[in-house]
Design a protein around this motif. Sequence first.
Motif, PDB file in Angstrom:
ATOM      1  N   ASN A   1      -0.308  40.134 -13.548  1.00 51.66           N
ATOM      2  CA  ASN A   1      -1.586  39.521 -13.925  1.00 51.66           C
ATOM      3  C   ASN A   1      -1.388  38.070 -14.344  1.00 51.66           C
ATOM      4  O   ASN A   1      -2.178  37.200 -13.977  1.00 51.66           O
ATOM      5  CB  ASN A   1      -2.270  40.313 -15.031  1.00 51.66           C
ATOM      6  CG  ASN A   1      -2.896  41.586 -14.530  1.00 51.66           C
ATOM      7  OD1 ASN A   1      -3.144  41.743 -13.339  1.00 51.66           O
ATOM      8  ND2 ASN A   1      -3.160  42.508 -15.425  1.00 51.66           N
TER       9      ASN A   1
ATOM     10  N   ARG B   1       1.013  36.112 -13.359  1.00 58.06           N
ATOM     11  CA  ARG B   1       1.339  35.368 -12.133  1.00 58.06           C
ATOM     12  C   ARG B   1       0.084  35.108 -11.303  1.00 58.06           C
ATOM     13  O   ARG B   1      -0.106  34.009 -10.785  1.00 58.06           O
ATOM     14  CB  ARG B   1       2.365  36.135 -11.316  1.00 58.06           C
ATOM     15  CG  ARG B   1       2.825  35.384 -10.106  1.00 58.06           C
ATOM     16  CD  ARG B   1       4.054  35.999  -9.477  1.00 58.06           C
ATOM     17  NE  ARG B   1       4.470  35.159  -8.367  1.00 58.06           N
ATOM     18  CZ  ARG B   1       4.685  35.615  -7.162  1.00 58.06           C
ATOM     19  NH1 ARG B   1       4.562  36.892  -6.894  1.00 58.06           N
ATOM     20  NH2 ARG B   1       5.049  34.792  -6.193  1.00 58.06           N
ATOM     21  N   ILE B   2      -0.771  36.097 -11.196  1.00 58.39           N
ATOM     22  CA  ILE B   2      -2.018  35.937 -10.441  1.00 58.39           C
ATOM     23  C   ILE B   2      -2.880  34.843 -11.059  1.00 58.39           C
ATOM     24  O   ILE B   2      -3.426  33.985 -10.346  1.00 58.39           O
ATOM     25  CB  ILE B   2      -2.787  37.276 -10.352  1.00 58.39           C
ATOM     26  CG1 ILE B   2      -2.056  38.231  -9.413  1.00 58.39           C
ATOM     27  CG2 ILE B   2      -4.228  37.056  -9.893  1.00 58.39           C
ATOM     28  CD1 ILE B   2      -2.561  39.667  -9.473  1.00 58.39           C
ATOM     29  N   GLU B   3      -3.015  34.861 -12.383  1.00 58.53           N
ATOM     30  CA  GLU B   3      -3.804  33.832 -13.065  1.00 58.53           C
ATOM     31  C   GLU B   3      -3.232  32.442 -12.794  1.00 58.53           C
ATOM     32  O   GLU B   3      -3.980  31.498 -12.535  1.00 58.53           O
ATOM     33  CB  GLU B   3      -3.849  34.110 -14.567  1.00 58.53           C
ATOM     34  CG  GLU B   3      -4.708  35.296 -14.942  1.00 58.53           C
ATOM     35  CD  GLU B   3      -4.611  35.661 -16.415  1.00 58.53           C
ATOM     36  OE1 GLU B   3      -4.036  34.878 -17.202  1.00 58.53           O
ATOM     37  OE2 GLU B   3      -5.123  36.730 -16.776  1.00 58.53           O
ATOM     38  N   LYS B   4      -1.919  32.324 -12.853  1.00 59.42           N
ATOM     39  CA  LYS B   4      -1.261  31.038 -12.602  1.00 59.42           C
ATOM     40  C   LYS B   4      -1.523  30.586 -11.164  1.00 59.42           C
ATOM     41  O   LYS B   4      -1.855  29.421 -10.924  1.00 59.42           O
ATOM     42  CB  LYS B   4       0.242  31.163 -12.856  1.00 59.42           C
ATOM     43  CG  LYS B   4       1.006  29.891 -12.608  1.00 59.42           C
ATOM     44  CD  LYS B   4       2.500  30.099 -12.828  1.00 59.42           C
ATOM     45  CE  LYS B   4       3.256  28.844 -12.437  1.00 59.42           C
ATOM     46  NZ  LYS B   4       4.690  29.047 -12.413  1.00 59.42           N
ATOM     47  N   LEU B   5      -1.389  31.483 -10.212  1.00 63.42           N
ATOM     48  CA  LEU B   5      -1.608  31.142  -8.813  1.00 63.42           C
ATOM     49  C   LEU B   5      -3.063  30.774  -8.543  1.00 63.42           C
ATOM     50  O   LEU B   5      -3.348  29.870  -7.747  1.00 63.42           O
ATOM     51  CB  LEU B   5      -1.175  32.301  -7.912  1.00 63.42           C
ATOM     52  CG  LEU B   5       0.331  32.565  -7.838  1.00 63.42           C
ATOM     53  CD1 LEU B   5       0.609  33.869  -7.098  1.00 63.42           C
ATOM     54  CD2 LEU B   5       1.057  31.407  -7.184  1.00 63.42           C
ATOM     55  N   GLU B   6      -3.989  31.462  -9.215  1.00 65.05           N
ATOM     56  CA  GLU B   6      -5.401  31.129  -9.051  1.00 65.05           C
ATOM     57  C   GLU B   6      -5.691  29.720  -9.569  1.00 65.05           C
ATOM     58  O   GLU B   6      -6.439  28.964  -8.943  1.00 65.05           O
ATOM     59  CB  GLU B   6      -6.283  32.159  -9.764  1.00 65.05           C
ATOM     60  CG  GLU B   6      -6.360  33.482  -9.036  1.00 65.05           C
ATOM     61  CD  GLU B   6      -7.118  34.560  -9.795  1.00 65.05           C
ATOM     62  OE1 GLU B   6      -7.276  34.449 -11.032  1.00 65.05           O
ATOM     63  OE2 GLU B   6      -7.561  35.521  -9.145  1.00 65.05           O
ATOM     64  N   LYS B   7      -5.091  29.351 -10.702  1.00 64.23           N
ATOM     65  CA  LYS B   7      -5.268  28.001 -11.245  1.00 64.23           C
ATOM     66  C   LYS B   7      -4.677  26.959 -10.294  1.00 64.23           C
ATOM     67  O   LYS B   7      -5.285  25.918 -10.039  1.00 64.23           O
ATOM     68  CB  LYS B   7      -4.620  27.883 -12.625  1.00 64.23           C
ATOM     69  CG  LYS B   7      -5.387  28.587 -13.718  1.00 64.23           C
ATOM     70  CD  LYS B   7      -4.673  28.493 -15.053  1.00 64.23           C
ATOM     71  CE  LYS B   7      -5.398  29.307 -16.108  1.00 64.23           C
ATOM     72  NZ  LYS B   7      -4.687  29.337 -17.390  1.00 64.23           N
ATOM     73  N   GLU B   8      -3.479  27.244  -9.780  1.00 66.18           N
ATOM     74  CA  GLU B   8      -2.852  26.328  -8.827  1.00 66.18           C
ATOM     75  C   GLU B   8      -3.721  26.173  -7.586  1.00 66.18           C
ATOM     76  O   GLU B   8      -3.879  25.060  -7.063  1.00 66.18           O
ATOM     77  CB  GLU B   8      -1.459  26.826  -8.433  1.00 66.18           C
ATOM     78  CG  GLU B   8      -0.412  26.672  -9.505  1.00 66.18           C
ATOM     79  CD  GLU B   8       0.943  27.211  -9.091  1.00 66.18           C
ATOM     80  OE1 GLU B   8       1.146  27.523  -7.886  1.00 66.18           O
ATOM     81  OE2 GLU B   8       1.807  27.331  -9.969  1.00 66.18           O
ATOM     82  N   ASN B   9      -4.288  27.269  -7.120  1.00 65.86           N
ATOM     83  CA  ASN B   9      -5.150  27.246  -5.945  1.00 65.86           C
ATOM     84  C   ASN B   9      -6.379  26.375  -6.192  1.00 65.86           C
ATOM     85  O   ASN B   9      -6.763  25.561  -5.346  1.00 65.86           O
ATOM     86  CB  ASN B   9      -5.562  28.670  -5.571  1.00 65.86           C
ATOM     87  CG  ASN B   9      -6.250  28.755  -4.235  1.00 65.86           C
ATOM     88  OD1 ASN B   9      -5.905  28.032  -3.312  1.00 65.86           O
ATOM     89  ND2 ASN B   9      -7.224  29.636  -4.131  1.00 65.86           N
ATOM     90  N   GLU B  10      -6.989  26.527  -7.351  1.00 66.17           N
ATOM     91  CA  GLU B  10      -8.159  25.714  -7.700  1.00 66.17           C
ATOM     92  C   GLU B  10      -7.788  24.236  -7.773  1.00 66.17           C
ATOM     93  O   GLU B  10      -8.529  23.376  -7.292  1.00 66.17           O
ATOM     94  CB  GLU B  10      -8.781  26.179  -9.021  1.00 66.17           C
ATOM     95  CG  GLU B  10      -9.542  27.481  -8.909  1.00 66.17           C
ATOM     96  CD  GLU B  10     -10.661  27.435  -7.879  1.00 66.17           C
ATOM     97  OE1 GLU B  10     -11.421  26.445  -7.849  1.00 66.17           O
ATOM     98  OE2 GLU B  10     -10.764  28.397  -7.099  1.00 66.17           O
TER      99      GLU B  10
ATOM    100  N   LYS C   1      -7.409  22.931  -4.275  1.00 68.70           N
ATOM    101  CA  LYS C   1      -8.727  22.732  -3.662  1.00 68.70           C
ATOM    102  C   LYS C   1      -9.341  21.423  -4.132  1.00 68.70           C
ATOM    103  O   LYS C   1      -9.923  20.673  -3.347  1.00 68.70           O
ATOM    104  CB  LYS C   1      -9.657  23.895  -4.009  1.00 68.70           C
ATOM    105  CG  LYS C   1      -9.390  25.157  -3.245  1.00 68.70           C
ATOM    106  CD  LYS C   1     -10.379  26.235  -3.682  1.00 68.70           C
ATOM    107  CE  LYS C   1     -10.148  27.546  -2.995  1.00 68.70           C
ATOM    108  NZ  LYS C   1     -11.104  28.576  -3.444  1.00 68.70           N
TER     109      LYS C   1
END
Length: 82
Positions: free
Chosen positions: A49, A51-60, A63
Amino acid sequence: MGFIAQEAKEIIPEVVSKKGKYYSMQYASITALLVEAVKEQEKRIMTQNTRIEKLEKENENLKTVIEEIGSSRLVDQNLLSK
């Protein structure tokens, strides 16, 4: 509810015993193993979880950078076309 001793024997043989043609299991031992397994899975879930949060922030962030690059190119093109 219970376990099939023959199947459990393949995974946790220390809790299965056989008397004659019948198998039996020591359920008290299984409880401790299950509690530890749940704890281990919970740690993995928490790590995933995070890691997912970190990757989502990086993705944003990526973008946003892409949008900014696109916007700056449009501005540059507009300036060059004048």
